[in-house]
Motif scaffolding. Sequence first.
Motif, PDB file in Angstrom:
ATOM      1  N   GLY A  13      -6.910   2.214  -0.692  1.00 60.45           N
ATOM      2  CA  GLY A  13      -6.645   3.422  -1.240  1.00 60.45           C
ATOM      3  C   GLY A  13      -6.962   4.747  -0.494  1.00 60.45           C
ATOM      4  O   GLY A  13      -6.201   5.760  -0.582  1.00 60.45           O
ATOM      5  N   PHE A  14      -7.961   4.618   0.316  1.00 63.19           N
ATOM      6  CA  PHE A  14      -8.386   5.505   1.195  1.00 63.19           C
ATOM      7  C   PHE A  14      -7.743   5.536   2.620  1.00 63.19           C
ATOM      8  O   PHE A  14      -8.064   6.206   3.527  1.00 63.19           O
ATOM      9  CB  PHE A  14      -9.956   6.062   1.326  1.00 63.19           C
ATOM     10  N   GLY A  15      -7.460   4.235   3.065  1.00 65.83           N
ATOM     11  CA  GLY A  15      -7.015   4.082   4.478  1.00 65.83           C
ATOM     12  C   GLY A  15      -7.947   3.643   5.691  1.00 65.83           C
ATOM     13  O   GLY A  15      -7.935   3.871   6.731  1.00 65.83           O
TER      14      GLY A  15
ATOM     15  N   HIS B 266      -7.801   7.028 -13.248  1.00 64.73           N
ATOM     16  CA  HIS B 266      -7.485   5.834 -13.870  1.00 64.73           C
ATOM     17  C   HIS B 266      -6.186   5.713 -14.662  1.00 64.73           C
ATOM     18  O   HIS B 266      -5.672   4.839 -14.549  1.00 64.73           O
ATOM     19  CB  HIS B 266      -8.553   5.679 -15.016  1.00 64.73           C
ATOM     20  N   VAL B 267      -5.903   6.904 -15.322  1.00 62.24           N
ATOM     21  CA  VAL B 267      -4.555   7.034 -16.148  1.00 62.24           C
ATOM     22  C   VAL B 267      -3.325   6.713 -15.067  1.00 62.24           C
ATOM     23  O   VAL B 267      -2.582   5.787 -15.179  1.00 62.24           O
ATOM     24  CB  VAL B 267      -4.342   8.157 -16.760  1.00 62.24           C
ATOM     25  N   TRP B 268      -3.518   7.504 -13.877  1.00 63.34           N
ATOM     26  CA  TRP B 268      -2.382   7.370 -12.895  1.00 63.34           C
ATOM     27  C   TRP B 268      -2.425   6.115 -12.082  1.00 63.34           C
ATOM     28  O   TRP B 268      -1.489   5.754 -11.644  1.00 63.34           O
ATOM     29  CB  TRP B 268      -2.355   8.758 -12.074  1.00 63.34           C
ATOM     30  N   GLY B 269      -3.824   5.619 -12.044  1.00 63.65           N
ATOM     31  CA  GLY B 269      -4.020   4.556 -11.291  1.00 63.65           C
ATOM     32  C   GLY B 269      -3.352   3.272 -11.873  1.00 63.65           C
ATOM     33  O   GLY B 269      -2.641   2.373 -11.348  1.00 63.65           O
ATOM     34  N   LEU B 270      -3.358   3.159 -13.195  1.00 63.13           N
ATOM     35  CA  LEU B 270      -2.821   2.395 -13.923  1.00 63.13           C
ATOM     36  C   LEU B 270      -1.274   2.477 -14.169  1.00 63.13           C
ATOM     37  O   LEU B 270      -0.398   1.371 -13.882  1.00 63.13           O
ATOM     38  CB  LEU B 270      -3.302   2.418 -15.472  1.00 63.13           C
ATOM     39  N   ARG B 271      -0.830   3.588 -14.096  1.00 65.47           N
ATOM     40  CA  ARG B 271       0.586   3.785 -14.120  1.00 65.47           C
ATOM     41  C   ARG B 271       1.285   3.235 -12.895  1.00 65.47           C
ATOM     42  O   ARG B 271       2.133   2.730 -12.805  1.00 65.47           O
ATOM     43  CB  ARG B 271       1.184   5.311 -14.510  1.00 65.47           C
ATOM     44  N   ALA B 272       0.474   3.682 -11.597  1.00 65.78           N
ATOM     45  CA  ALA B 272       1.095   3.105 -10.336  1.00 65.78           C
ATOM     46  C   ALA B 272       1.008   1.652 -10.376  1.00 65.78           C
ATOM     47  O   ALA B 272       2.015   0.915  -9.895  1.00 65.78           O
ATOM     48  CB  ALA B 272       0.025   3.636  -9.388  1.00 65.78           C
TER      49      ALA B 272
ATOM     50  N   LEU C 261      -5.729  11.269  -5.918  1.00 68.61           N
ATOM     51  CA  LEU C 261      -4.466  10.374  -5.667  1.00 68.61           C
ATOM     52  C   LEU C 261      -5.297   9.047  -4.767  1.00 68.61           C
ATOM     53  O   LEU C 261      -4.331   8.193  -5.208  1.00 68.61           O
ATOM     54  CB  LEU C 261      -3.346  11.322  -4.688  1.00 68.61           C
ATOM     55  N   ASN C 262      -5.892   9.217  -3.840  1.00 69.33           N
ATOM     56  CA  ASN C 262      -6.340   8.182  -3.254  1.00 69.33           C
ATOM     57  C   ASN C 262      -7.288   7.365  -4.188  1.00 69.33           C
ATOM     58  O   ASN C 262      -7.178   6.289  -4.090  1.00 69.33           O
ATOM     59  CB  ASN C 262      -7.192   8.739  -1.822  1.00 69.33           C
ATOM     60  N   GLY C 263      -7.993   7.857  -5.005  1.00 69.85           N
ATOM     61  CA  GLY C 263      -8.638   7.397  -6.094  1.00 69.85           C
ATOM     62  C   GLY C 263      -7.900   6.566  -7.015  1.00 69.85           C
ATOM     63  O   GLY C 263      -8.102   5.407  -7.308  1.00 69.85           O
ATOM     64  N   ALA C 264      -6.799   7.090  -7.388  1.00 70.50           N
ATOM     65  CA  ALA C 264      -5.895   6.386  -8.338  1.00 70.50           C
ATOM     66  C   ALA C 264      -5.138   5.274  -7.424  1.00 70.50           C
ATOM     67  O   ALA C 264      -5.169   4.252  -8.221  1.00 70.50           O
ATOM     68  CB  ALA C 264      -4.698   7.372  -8.649  1.00 70.50           C
ATOM     69  N   ALA C 265      -4.739   5.342  -6.164  1.00 65.06           N
ATOM     70  CA  ALA C 265      -4.365   4.533  -5.482  1.00 65.06           C
ATOM     71  C   ALA C 265      -5.441   3.082  -5.255  1.00 65.06           C
ATOM     72  O   ALA C 265      -4.948   2.113  -5.547  1.00 65.06           O
ATOM     73  CB  ALA C 265      -4.031   4.935  -3.803  1.00 65.06           C
ATOM     74  N   THR C 266      -6.785   3.592  -5.207  1.00 60.18           N
ATOM     75  CA  THR C 266      -7.740   2.707  -5.207  1.00 60.18           C
ATOM     76  C   THR C 266      -7.750   1.779  -6.567  1.00 60.18           C
ATOM     77  O   THR C 266      -7.512   0.387  -6.452  1.00 60.18           O
ATOM     78  CB  THR C 266      -9.224   3.210  -5.069  1.00 60.18           C
TER      79      THR C 266
ATOM     80  N   MET D 292       0.999  -1.247   0.037  1.00 61.85           N
ATOM     81  CA  MET D 292       0.005   0.035   0.034  1.00 61.85           C
ATOM     82  C   MET D 292       0.906   1.291  -0.153  1.00 61.85           C
ATOM     83  O   MET D 292       0.644   2.128  -0.626  1.00 61.85           O
ATOM     84  CB  MET D 292      -1.108   0.040   1.150  1.00 61.85           C
ATOM     85  N   THR D 293       2.007   1.186   0.892  1.00 64.30           N
ATOM     86  CA  THR D 293       2.830   2.442   0.898  1.00 64.30           C
ATOM     87  C   THR D 293       3.353   2.517  -0.424  1.00 64.30           C
ATOM     88  O   THR D 293       3.434   3.896  -0.757  1.00 64.30           O
ATOM     89  CB  THR D 293       3.835   2.215   1.998  1.00 64.30           C
ATOM     90  N   GLU D 294       3.912   1.703  -1.210  1.00 65.35           N
ATOM     91  CA  GLU D 294       4.598   2.075  -2.386  1.00 65.35           C
ATOM     92  C   GLU D 294       3.716   2.645  -3.302  1.00 65.35           C
ATOM     93  O   GLU D 294       4.229   3.421  -4.077  1.00 65.35           O
ATOM     94  CB  GLU D 294       4.934   0.541  -2.877  1.00 65.35           C
ATOM     95  N   ILE D 295       2.393   1.957  -3.567  1.00 65.87           N
ATOM     96  CA  ILE D 295       1.540   2.856  -4.516  1.00 65.87           C
ATOM     97  C   ILE D 295       1.343   4.120  -4.163  1.00 65.87           C
ATOM     98  O   ILE D 295       1.518   5.217  -4.977  1.00 65.87           O
ATOM     99  CB  ILE D 295       0.484   1.875  -4.639  1.00 65.87           C
ATOM    100  N   HIS D 296       1.226   4.589  -2.893  1.00 65.18           N
ATOM    101  CA  HIS D 296       0.788   6.073  -2.409  1.00 65.18           C
ATOM    102  C   HIS D 296       2.254   6.733  -2.573  1.00 65.18           C
ATOM    103  O   HIS D 296       2.014   7.924  -3.037  1.00 65.18           O
ATOM    104  CB  HIS D 296       0.411   5.869  -0.877  1.00 65.18           C
ATOM    105  N   ASP D 297       3.256   6.010  -2.283  1.00 69.25           N
ATOM    106  CA  ASP D 297       4.528   6.990  -2.380  1.00 69.25           C
ATOM    107  C   ASP D 297       4.737   7.292  -4.043  1.00 69.25           C
ATOM    108  O   ASP D 297       5.222   8.400  -4.357  1.00 69.25           O
ATOM    109  CB  ASP D 297       5.893   6.149  -2.094  1.00 69.25           C
ATOM    110  N   TYR D 298       4.557   6.440  -4.922  1.00 67.96           N
ATOM    111  CA  TYR D 298       4.610   6.653  -6.079  1.00 67.96           C
ATOM    112  C   TYR D 298       3.738   7.454  -6.684  1.00 67.96           C
ATOM    113  O   TYR D 298       4.287   8.639  -7.405  1.00 67.96           O
ATOM    114  CB  TYR D 298       4.276   5.464  -7.064  1.00 67.96           C
TER     115      TYR D 298
END
Length: 461
Positions: free
Chosen positions: A390-392, A127-133, A442-447, A1-7
């Motif tokens: 994604g949202f914690g 969606h774009v950045w969620g996929l990139r992450a 950002l939390n949506g992209a992490a989700t 989870m941390t890695e995705i949020h850090d990215y």
Amino acid sequence: MTEIHDYLAAHRSDIVTELTEWMRLRSVAGVPAHAVELIRSANWLAAVLRDTGFPVVEVWDGEGAPAVYAEWCEAPGAPTVLIYSHHDVRAAKDEQWTESAPFDPVLRDGYLYGRGGSDAKGQVLSHVWGLRAHLATSGRDVPAVNLKLLVEGEEEVGSPHLADLLEEHRERVGADVVVFSDTLLWRADHPAICTSLRGMISAQLTVYGPLRDVHSGTVSGPAPNPVVELSKLLAELHDDKGRITLPGFYDDVAEPSTRTREDYAALPFSEEDWLARTETRSVGGEDGYTVLERLWARPAAEVITVVAGDPDGVSRGAVPAEARAEVSIRTVPDQKVADVADQLRRLVASTIGDGVAYELTISEETAQEPYRTPEDSPWLGALAEAMHKGFGSAPGRMGNAGGGPADLLATTLRAPVLFFGTGLPEDRWHDSDERVSVDVLLNGAATLAHLWPRLADRDQV
């Protein structure tokens, strides 16, 4: 989870820059003068999707505004997901915007202000950045699921050509599940999964009185006044308990289930918080239901526009020749658009007096049926886990008060619809000073980065 949020945190400024660039395009739906901006908007998104890695990206030019289609289907045995959203935006009255100019986005206090930031360009870029992450943190060269993306350009005018577009490309857009991203969360600190969308039907009623505007001192009294006749009808749309008075209107209205009532009651809610976030001044609606039940599980009828006489400038002191109103009706299961249209015709015919004439136009071709994700859908569990990551916090469940082509997608593709959006009630959709929370994006992209591997795991769904 941390890695995705850090990215995503490391790319926060890139996300804001990209969204700002897209929001500068005045891709207003239904305005011929901005047709070229819709084309530019579609091509802008197509370029971003190619840069993200989609091997197939196309701009579909149909009878209406262009839609963007992309696919990345290189995961044999994994589910196929169709992401739906839109890149068109509502018109903006520049003189009413005080935080920023509508198409000159400004970042302030964690919000990006400007038209389309929340509805729905920001949702697409999540969606774009969620996929990139997802790709960057998983070590994968391709997504864990087979992804298809359809971003249309006419949602804000009722998606009049979407059905034809889906039929024309039926073999291309087929999927196991649809992720519909044009919806709201509940609160930034307490997300909720949207499980339903109300239907919508719009109508315009014009009442005709004198054959021309006539000096009121000449005819006042015996002359028919179309404003008065129109006002009588609008006043009779609801009874004293807040119920809609169309004949037979509630015959097919399904009561919210016990599960639905419990889900809504579990959300953190206070009238004070609701009024502050929505800026709606007071609470009204149908007796016997909570605010959230009225909002998501009960139908509504709203008067959107009333025009008559001299709304701008100096009054001419004349009895107007006509008065016009636009009415928006939100429907719920098990109502049907055609039935509601007939009910509205009957109410108007029985209410408008003989001393005036009228014209009622009901836009059935852009009407939308309500949709509810099946309560026992296994896809919901995967989304709930991804949102928690994604949202914690564990998400609740909510509905969406607006309309959209969810039922059309579900019916045409024969696939269930999951709703996931990054909007908030306080984002001022369709109003001046629309904004989007960058943290929520950002939390949506992490989700979404967490969702794709969960959907790929058949044990999860």
